[in-house]
Scaffold this motif. Structure first.
Motif, short mmCIF file in Angstrom:
data_model
loop_
_atom_site.label_atom_id
_atom_site.label_comp_id
_atom_site.label_asym_id
_atom_site.label_seq_id
_atom_site.Cartn_x
_atom_site.Cartn_y
_atom_site.Cartn_z
N SER A 89 12.31 26.48 69.22
CA SER A 89 11.62 27.76 69.36
C SER A 89 11.81 28.59 68.10
N ILE A 90 11.06 29.67 67.98
CA ILE A 90 11.14 30.54 66.82
C ILE A 90 10.84 31.97 67.24
N VAL A 91 11.52 32.93 66.60
CA VAL A 91 11.20 34.34 66.78
C VAL A 91 10.26 34.73 65.65
N LEU A 92 9.03 35.08 66.00
CA LEU A 92 8.01 35.33 64.98
C LEU A 92 8.17 36.72 64.36
N ASN A 93 7.91 36.77 63.06
CA ASN A 93 7.89 38.02 62.32
C ASN A 93 6.43 38.40 62.11
N ARG A 94 6.00 39.50 62.69
CA ARG A 94 4.59 39.87 62.65
C ARG A 94 4.13 40.30 61.26
N LYS A 95 5.05 40.45 60.31
CA LYS A 95 4.68 40.84 58.95
C LYS A 95 4.28 39.63 58.11
N LEU A 96 4.52 38.43 58.61
CA LEU A 96 4.20 37.21 57.88
C LEU A 96 3.11 36.45 58.62
N PRO A 97 2.34 35.62 57.92
CA PRO A 97 1.29 34.85 58.60
C PRO A 97 1.87 33.99 59.71
N LEU A 98 1.31 34.10 60.89
CA LEU A 98 1.86 33.38 62.04
C LEU A 98 1.74 31.87 61.87
N TRP A 99 0.60 31.40 61.35
CA TRP A 99 0.41 29.96 61.18
C TRP A 99 1.46 29.38 60.25
N TYR A 100 1.83 30.15 59.22
CA TYR A 100 2.81 29.65 58.26
C TYR A 100 4.18 29.55 58.91
N GLN A 101 4.57 30.59 59.67
CA GLN A 101 5.87 30.55 60.33
C GLN A 101 5.95 29.39 61.32
N VAL A 102 4.88 29.20 62.07
CA VAL A 102 4.85 28.12 63.06
C VAL A 102 4.91 26.76 62.36
N SER A 103 4.15 26.59 61.29
CA SER A 103 4.14 25.30 60.60
C SER A 103 5.52 24.98 60.01
N GLN A 104 6.20 26.00 59.46
CA GLN A 104 7.51 25.75 58.88
C GLN A 104 8.56 25.45 59.95
N SER A 105 8.45 26.13 61.10
CA SER A 105 9.39 25.86 62.18
C SER A 105 9.18 24.45 62.73
N LEU A 106 7.93 24.08 62.96
CA LEU A 106 7.63 22.74 63.47
C LEU A 106 8.00 21.68 62.43
N ARG A 107 7.78 21.98 61.17
CA ARG A 107 8.15 21.06 60.09
C ARG A 107 9.65 20.78 60.10
N ALA A 108 10.45 21.85 60.24
CA ALA A 108 11.90 21.69 60.27
C ALA A 108 12.33 20.88 61.50
N SER A 109 11.66 21.10 62.64
CA SER A 109 11.98 20.34 63.85
C SER A 109 11.67 18.86 63.66
N ILE A 110 10.54 18.57 63.02
CA ILE A 110 10.15 17.17 62.80
C ILE A 110 11.13 16.48 61.87
N LEU A 111 11.47 17.14 60.75
CA LEU A 111 12.35 16.51 59.77
C LEU A 111 13.79 16.42 60.26
N GLY A 112 14.14 17.25 61.23
CA GLY A 112 15.50 17.21 61.76
C GLY A 112 15.63 16.47 63.07
N ARG A 113 14.58 15.76 63.46
CA ARG A 113 14.58 15.10 64.76
C ARG A 113 15.55 13.93 64.78
N SER A 114 15.94 13.53 65.98
CA SER A 114 16.79 12.35 66.17
C SER A 114 15.90 11.10 66.20
N PRO A 115 16.44 9.94 65.83
CA PRO A 115 15.64 8.71 65.83
C PRO A 115 15.04 8.37 67.20
N GLN A 116 15.73 8.78 68.26
CA GLN A 116 15.24 8.44 69.60
C GLN A 116 14.20 9.42 70.14
N ASP A 117 13.93 10.50 69.41
CA ASP A 117 12.95 11.47 69.88
C ASP A 117 11.56 10.86 69.88
N PRO A 118 10.70 11.22 70.85
CA PRO A 118 9.34 10.67 70.88
C PRO A 118 8.53 11.17 69.69
#
Length: 249
Positions: free
Chosen positions: A8-37
């Motif tokens: 999850s992420i706490v969004l900052n309304r002063k920054l582009p929402l798509w960018y914050q979401v993409s960076q949060s999801l990016r970090a989740s993907i790169l930090g995933r465990s090998p067994q994650d779907p």
């Protein structure tokens, strides 16, 4: 089929929402465990998870697709690319030799050096010193040339006169202090925090502004418990993970 569960992420309304979401999801993907779907939830489910519109979520996914982290298939869904690069571990181990080994294996460029007043946040480590010697280096992967981290070292000024700048290009500061300067290193304390890339770090590491990074602070002490060096290192968050190894003995 079970879907990947992003953080999850706490969004900052002063920054582009798509960018914050993409960076949060990016970090989740790169930090995933090998067994994650590998399958991601639907656009609607992800939009609900992040609290944004479907259009915003679609824009965030397009960013990750362009980067090669995900692939989107009509009627099948969106999937994490299996070969999406995961982080190399930053390991905090017990011996100085292990720390030296961790810092080796990279190409190093000395960006600048000199003296400067003790930064306010480091004053507790240099209480009787007005100025410290400073060294700023950029490290890159030997094979790809890709920047991986940049480091600033703050040393007691009496040590600087015994340091050859060429040694700082060849070896990590810990090795230079121990093997060249002859410092009696007793311990190194380490702190790692999650941060967002500031303009300088984004430029040096060639990452987007406000993308996730690892902020490392290492304090090297001599046998008398006196700090000799404070290292502040910014690691690319998409190339490193954080691992602690504890000795059970």
């Amino acid at each position: 089929m079970t879907s990947f569960a992003p953080d999850s992420i706490v969004l900052n309304r002063k920054l582009p929402l798509w960018y914050q979401v993409s960076q949060s999801l990016r970090a989740s993907i790169l930090g995933r465990s090998p067994q994650d779907p590998l399958r991601l939830p639907t656009e609607e489910q992800l939009a609900g998870h992040y609290g944004v519109s479907v259009l915003t979520m679609r824009q965030a996914l397009k960013e990750l697709e362009d980067e090669g982290l995900i692939s989107r298939h009509r009627r099948r869904g969106t999937f994490i690319e299996p070969d999406a690069r995961r982080g190399s571990p930053v390991r905090l181990l017990g011996s100085v030799d292990a720390i030296v080994a961790q810092q080796s294996g990279m190409t190093t460029e000395l960006l600048d050096h000199g003296t400067a007043p003790v930064p306010g946040e480091l004053a507790e480590f240099f209480p009787e010193v007005a100025e410290v010697a400073t060294y700023h280096r950029l490290r890159s992967d030997e094979k790809t040339g890709e920047p991986t981290n940049h480091a600033r070292n703050y040393l007691r000024p009496e040590l600087a006169a015994r340091i050859d700048l060429d040694d700082l290009v060849r070896w990590p500061m810990t090795k230079v202090l121990r093997d060249v300067v002859g410092a009696d290193i007793s311990r190194i304390t380490d702190t790692v925090e999650a941060r967002l890339a500031d303009p300088e770090t984004a430029r040096l590491l060639q990452v987007p502004l406000l993308s996730p990074i690892l902020h490392y602070t290492g304090i090297t002490y001599d046998a008398e418990g006196r700090p000799l060096d404070v290292a502040v290192i910014h690691y690319r968050g998409d190339r490193f993970s954080f691992t602690v190894t504890l000795d059970a003995t």
